[in-house]
Design an enzyme around this catalytic site. Sequence first.
Site, short mmCIF file in Angstrom:
data_model
loop_
_atom_site.label_atom_id
_atom_site.label_comp_id
_atom_site.label_asym_id
_atom_site.label_seq_id
_atom_site.Cartn_x
_atom_site.Cartn_y
_atom_site.Cartn_z
N ASP A 1 0.91 -1.31 0.06
CA ASP A 1 -0.09 0.18 0.36
C ASP A 1 1.43 1.17 0.21
O ASP A 1 1.81 1.22 0.28
CB ASP A 1 -1.19 0.25 1.29
CG ASP A 1 -1.65 -1.21 1.45
OD1 ASP A 1 -2.17 -1.58 0.43
OD2 ASP A 1 -2.41 -1.65 2.81
N1 URA Z 1 -1.38 -6.33 3.66
C1 URA Z 1 -0.91 -4.24 3.52
O1 URA Z 1 -2.32 -4.52 4.61
N2 URA Z 1 -0.96 -3.88 3.44
C2 URA Z 1 0.12 -4.14 2.81
O2 URA Z 1 0.61 -2.99 2.12
C3 URA Z 1 0.70 -5.46 2.78
C4 URA Z 1 0.03 -6.15 2.95
#
Ligand code: URA
Length: 242
Positions: free
Chosen positions: A112
């Site tokens: 993310d």
């Molecule tokens: N899980 C999440 O919620 N975000 C990420 O970036 C990676 C794994």
Amino acid sequence: MRLDELLFSQGFGTRRICAGLIERGLVEVRGSVCTDPGTQVDTETPELVFSVQGQPWAYHAKAYLMLHKPAGTECSHRPGAWPSVYSLLPVPLRQRPTAGKVQGVQAVGRLDQDTTGLLLLSDDGAFIHRMNSPKRHVAKVYEVTTKHELDEKQRDRLLAGVVLDDDPKPVRAAACEIVAPSHLRLTLTEGKYHQVKRMVAAVGNRVEGLHRSRIGGLALPAELAPGQWRWLGASDLALLAG
Ligand code: URA
């Protein structure tokens, strides 16, 4: 391999641009200027270093690298609101051809925008597929900062499995450790959308900070600062294969 073909394979532009760079005397191979695009270069020698316009570059038949992803970057070639992680890489890595087409390296899975930590990138489609395949159960370790203090019940529910809104099959953490009152170390072997955030929300807590510290046996090195990248060597790849 011909020198113009070699430059093209490493991402220095179209074959025409590469031939032009060579003819203009801008390319050195092992310390000597080479102006003939047809010069045969031995790529099998362990470390072939050449330079283009004074920029040294080590030949890699395939590109495997790690990036310390900083917060506020998107794992996308066409980012929306945030700069792309690809903008942190030198231009040749973004221009490497795959099957003759300029595609550059691709991230192995996505993190993310606000997640930091270890991101692998490659131009080897089979490697990307292997690392992403849920069947291979490659462990990904996340350091999670939570809004509320953690308790053993939350940890046990994450280990037992929680149901997310898009799949009736429960997802479980392969390992889960409360490191400090608001610090959870969570190991997952799948990569569903927002998986950590959704799993932590499912047990009544909230992710305030997320950092990926390890993939398989490969840890993010402490000396690799946010925004920095480096090539993966044979020993790194062995840690990922194990
Ligand atoms: N899980 C999440 O919620 N975000 C990420 O970036 C990676 C794994």
